[in-house]
Write a protein that holds these residues in place. Sequence first.
Motif, PDB file in Angstrom:
ATOM      1  N   ASP A 152       0.899  -1.025   0.305  1.00  0.00           N
ATOM      2  CA  ASP A 152       0.070   0.093   0.093  1.00  0.00           C
ATOM      3  C   ASP A 152       0.880   1.156  -0.013  1.00  0.00           C
ATOM      4  O   ASP A 152       1.792   1.643   0.824  1.00  0.00           O
ATOM      5  N   PHE A 153       0.771   2.303  -0.810  1.00  0.00           N
ATOM      6  CA  PHE A 153       1.466   3.328  -1.268  1.00  0.00           C
ATOM      7  C   PHE A 153       1.622   3.995   0.150  1.00  0.00           C
ATOM      8  O   PHE A 153       2.629   4.622   0.432  1.00  0.00           O
ATOM      9  N   PHE A 154       0.341   4.450   1.021  1.00  0.00           N
ATOM     10  CA  PHE A 154       0.738   5.075   2.187  1.00  0.00           C
ATOM     11  C   PHE A 154       1.644   4.507   3.218  1.00  0.00           C
ATOM     12  O   PHE A 154       2.430   5.268   3.773  1.00  0.00           O
ATOM     13  N   LEU A 155       1.620   3.151   3.334  1.00  0.00           N
ATOM     14  CA  LEU A 155       2.528   2.412   4.131  1.00  0.00           C
ATOM     15  C   LEU A 155       3.976   2.503   3.640  1.00  0.00           C
ATOM     16  O   LEU A 155       4.872   2.735   4.409  1.00  0.00           O
ATOM     17  N   THR A 156       4.189   2.367   2.305  1.00  0.00           N
ATOM     18  CA  THR A 156       5.563   2.556   1.710  1.00  0.00           C
ATOM     19  C   THR A 156       5.910   3.833   1.888  1.00  0.00           C
ATOM     20  O   THR A 156       7.252   3.878   2.305  1.00  0.00           O
ATOM     21  N   GLY A 168       1.825  -8.367   2.729  1.00  0.00           N
ATOM     22  CA  GLY A 168       2.843  -7.203   2.411  1.00  0.00           C
ATOM     23  C   GLY A 168       2.658  -6.002   3.290  1.00  0.00           C
ATOM     24  O   GLY A 168       3.552  -5.413   3.819  1.00  0.00           O
ATOM     25  N   ASP A 169       1.266  -5.569   3.241  1.00  0.00           N
ATOM     26  CA  ASP A 169       0.986  -4.399   4.131  1.00  0.00           C
ATOM     27  C   ASP A 169       1.170  -4.737   5.349  1.00  0.00           C
ATOM     28  O   ASP A 169       1.615  -3.896   6.336  1.00  0.00           O
ATOM     29  N   VAL A 170       0.572  -5.957   6.093  1.00  0.00           N
ATOM     30  CA  VAL A 170       0.852  -6.255   7.301  1.00  0.00           C
ATOM     31  C   VAL A 170       2.324  -6.204   7.778  1.00  0.00           C
ATOM     32  O   VAL A 170       2.634  -5.905   8.680  1.00  0.00           O
ATOM     33  N   LEU A 171       2.976  -7.038   7.023  1.00  0.00           N
ATOM     34  CA  LEU A 171       4.353  -7.102   7.067  1.00  0.00           C
ATOM     35  C   LEU A 171       5.138  -5.692   7.212  1.00  0.00           C
ATOM     36  O   LEU A 171       5.997  -5.363   8.041  1.00  0.00           O
ATOM     37  N   THR A 172       4.863  -4.767   6.272  1.00  0.00           N
ATOM     38  CA  THR A 172       5.355  -3.144   6.532  1.00  0.00           C
ATOM     39  C   THR A 172       4.793  -2.572   7.520  1.00  0.00           C
ATOM     40  O   THR A 172       5.645  -1.910   8.122  1.00  0.00           O
ATOM     41  N   LEU A 173       3.687  -2.914   7.891  1.00  0.00           N
ATOM     42  CA  LEU A 173       3.072  -2.185   9.127  1.00  0.00           C
ATOM     43  C   LEU A 173       4.034  -2.560  10.347  1.00  0.00           C
ATOM     44  O   LEU A 173       4.355  -1.743  11.264  1.00  0.00           O
ATOM     45  N   MET A 230      -4.401  -2.194   2.379  1.00  0.00           N
ATOM     46  CA  MET A 230      -5.473  -1.943   3.008  1.00  0.00           C
ATOM     47  C   MET A 230      -5.821  -0.698   3.839  1.00  0.00           C
ATOM     48  O   MET A 230      -6.812  -0.221   4.341  1.00  0.00           O
ATOM     49  N   VAL A 231      -4.740   0.344   3.794  1.00  0.00           N
ATOM     50  CA  VAL A 231      -4.948   1.606   4.067  1.00  0.00           C
ATOM     51  C   VAL A 231      -5.938   2.372   3.170  1.00  0.00           C
ATOM     52  O   VAL A 231      -6.786   3.056   3.293  1.00  0.00           O
ATOM     53  N   VAL A 232      -5.776   2.119   1.587  1.00  0.00           N
ATOM     54  CA  VAL A 232      -6.613   2.779   0.800  1.00  0.00           C
ATOM     55  C   VAL A 232      -7.885   2.188   1.010  1.00  0.00           C
ATOM     56  O   VAL A 232      -9.060   2.712   0.850  1.00  0.00           O
TER      57      VAL A 232
END
Length: 252
Positions: free
Chosen positions: A123-127, A181-186, A241-243
């Motif tokens: 997710d771009f926001f998390l990135t 991937g989003d969960v891992l980045t979070l 997930m953020v979007v």
Amino acid sequence: MMEKDKLRKADIFSGGLILLVGLFIVSQALQMPMKDSWGGVQNVWYVSPAIFPLFVGGMITLLGALLVRTALKEVGFKAMGDVLGFMVSSELARFLKLEANIRFYAIIVCLLSFVYLYIPRVDFFLTAILFLMVFIMMFHLNDTAVLKKLLWFFLGQAGLMILLLITGIMTSLSSFAPYPGDVLTLIYIISLIGFAFFVCKGNQEHRRKLKTILAVAILSPIIIGVIFKYLLLVPMPFEGMVVELLDLIWYG
């Protein structure tokens, strides 16, 4: 005078490298759509996601070319041979090991992982939050020891992500839960915050800066991302997930 000549020869090398990086950014940006429709709305060229990288790549290319031109104007084309000779000598290896180059390595690692590892999959926001946190922490704290620790920590995170992708574990996880991937980045973001405060313990100035860094790194992508996504109707490179959460809030 000799010292100035050495600096100008170094400018030829660094300017050429900067120029090539700029051209690469431009070539990649040209592959992005300048016009497209999204949700039945036709987006015009000035809201294209290619505009910003085209501008950045063009400016980098121009500055690199000007740096090479200035250097050649002072030392002449003969210096080109000296630069090429340096690039294949043992002196280059010694130069690359200098502690002063750690900032350059950090920049390259951050940019490459951001562009090729995270943006296409997370997710771009998390990135954006992770990238800004790492990038600003490394340089705003202005501490080489902290910079090295943060760089190794970030490399470990990126290495784990690559390992999960290569082994196919990430794909397997996606069948059980959405956006692994989003969960891992979070988790990366939370662990990076904890690690940063840990390495800065006892240094009140660093801890004060960390609070400012977190505010900037978290609020900036959210504000800018919401403007582009929901007001200018520009899709994010990867929407996770953020979007999805923001969609529920915005359209709910």
